[in-house]
Design an enzyme around this catalytic site. Sequence first.
Site, PDB file in Angstrom:
ATOM      1  CG  ASP A  87      -1.799  -1.207   1.321  1.00 42.37           C
ATOM      2  OD1 ASP A  87      -2.019  -1.849   0.278  1.00 42.37           O
ATOM      3  OD2 ASP A  87      -2.254  -1.525   2.434  1.00 42.37           O
ATOM      4  CE1 TYR A  96      -5.661 -10.780   0.141  1.00 48.56           C
ATOM      5  CE2 TYR A  96      -7.588 -11.402  -1.139  1.00 48.56           C
ATOM      6  CZ  TYR A  96      -7.032 -10.874   0.008  1.00 48.56           C
ATOM      7  OH  TYR A  96      -7.830 -10.439   1.016  1.00 48.56           O
TER       8      TYR A  96
HETATM    9  O1  F6P Z   1      -2.167  -4.057   3.396  1.00 45.97           O
HETATM   10  C1  F6P Z   1      -2.080  -4.844   2.279  1.00 45.97           C
HETATM   11  C2  F6P Z   1      -3.445  -5.248   1.818  1.00 45.97           C
HETATM   12  O2  F6P Z   1      -3.297  -6.098   0.699  1.00 45.97           O
HETATM   13  C3  F6P Z   1      -4.397  -4.091   1.489  1.00 45.97           C
HETATM   14  O3  F6P Z   1      -4.134  -3.530   0.239  1.00 45.97           O
HETATM   15  C4  F6P Z   1      -5.724  -4.779   1.606  1.00 45.97           C
HETATM   16  O4  F6P Z   1      -6.734  -3.851   1.902  1.00 45.97           O
HETATM   17  C5  F6P Z   1      -5.510  -5.728   2.746  1.00 45.97           C
HETATM   18  O5  F6P Z   1      -4.124  -5.966   2.823  1.00 45.97           O
HETATM   19  C6  F6P Z   1      -6.200  -7.055   2.630  1.00 45.97           C
HETATM   20  O6  F6P Z   1      -6.028  -7.730   3.820  1.00 45.97           O
HETATM   21  P1  F6P Z   1      -6.201  -9.298   4.045  1.00 45.97           P
HETATM   22  O7  F6P Z   1      -4.968  -9.972   3.565  1.00 45.97           O
HETATM   23  O8  F6P Z   1      -6.348  -9.437   5.528  1.00 45.97           O
HETATM   24  O9  F6P Z   1      -7.411  -9.716   3.283  1.00 45.97           O
END
Ligand code: F6P
Length: 375
Positions: free
Chosen positions: A137, A299
Amino acid sequence: MAKKRRIGILTAGGDSPGLNAAIRAVGKAALGYYGMEFVGFRDGFRGVAEDHRLRLDKSTLAGILTVGGTILGTSRDKPHRMEVDGRKRDMTKVIVRNCEKLGLDALVCLGGGGTQKNALRLAEAGLPVITLPKTIDNDVAMTDATFGFATALGIATEAIDRLHSTAHSHHRIVVTEIMGHRAGWLALGAGIAGGADVILIPEIPYDVGAIARAIRLRSRHGTNFSIVAVAEGAMSKQDAQALQAAQQRREKARDKMHRQAANLELEALEAKHAGNTLRLAKQLEELTHLESRVTILGYVQRGGTPSAADRLLATRLGTACADLIHEGVFGVMVAARGDAAEPVPLEQVAGKLKTVPPEHPWITSARRVGTCLGD
Ligand code: F6P
């Protein structure tokens, strides 16, 4: 003979490319250059609370520079609110005790904004903590950059490149959702690099009508397709106002009942936001009469081998971290400043989100090349 210094390391929060490169850098410098001992904890702060360790020696560190994810595993567990036997417990003292039992001279925490806050709590509880900034981010305060961002930027840019040819062939609007949590760095950077026609970020609430006008104007000039890069945290002006009002109501809540009501309101707004990208695509289709499609990158942006820039950044910060441990500097994050790596007190980092300033040069450049930012 003086006792060998022993350092522990953990990775916390969402994984990101470059974590293994950073573990390797801290480890190689600590083991090989400074003759320290090095031990890894599994799955973030939980690994320290449960004393779940991984031996890190020369052979474990070999070959991980280019590997995505983290060999240590990660979690979003917080030291002061960790689920143990089905209930939340404050594990801070357990963590401090476990580090003392192991004779740790330093605990290195690799993570984003949440990890910086958790590390500060541990530092306040007496642990010699030092952190590195990682997240796709790029929203950690006081550092030029975080490792993981450059790789994700490349992946999101390539995705936009690929979406261009299909959007063009079908004369469609393709709305592509890009990660970034509450900051717009990733969507803005990839949007500019990929030549998106519209870029929407949380820092600039949008007006659907203005976006539709920009797309219709393109059609009138003979270009009847558009790429809309939307940050996952971007929202319309109305939604941004509703969120701000609910947040203010929570801050001003006089009693438990009002606080609960405001919390419920915030939860409802968050739930509504989950379908934002799909809703936006539908609205644009209705307003422009161009078919629209959605691609949520998700992801894939966090996975895979780190870019050269991230390997370099992680190695610079990781080796600087070992130097600082050697010098006995703790309670700091190792920040990237130009070509240098500098320690910044955790108090100046924790709880501070680095968002895109409205007058940032990237914003100016995007406007100059005619990109619609939705305002
Ligand atoms: O902080 C990295 C990130 O990929 C963000 O961009 C996203 O909002 C969040 O993590 C998603 O989190 P998780 O892996 O808990 O779903």
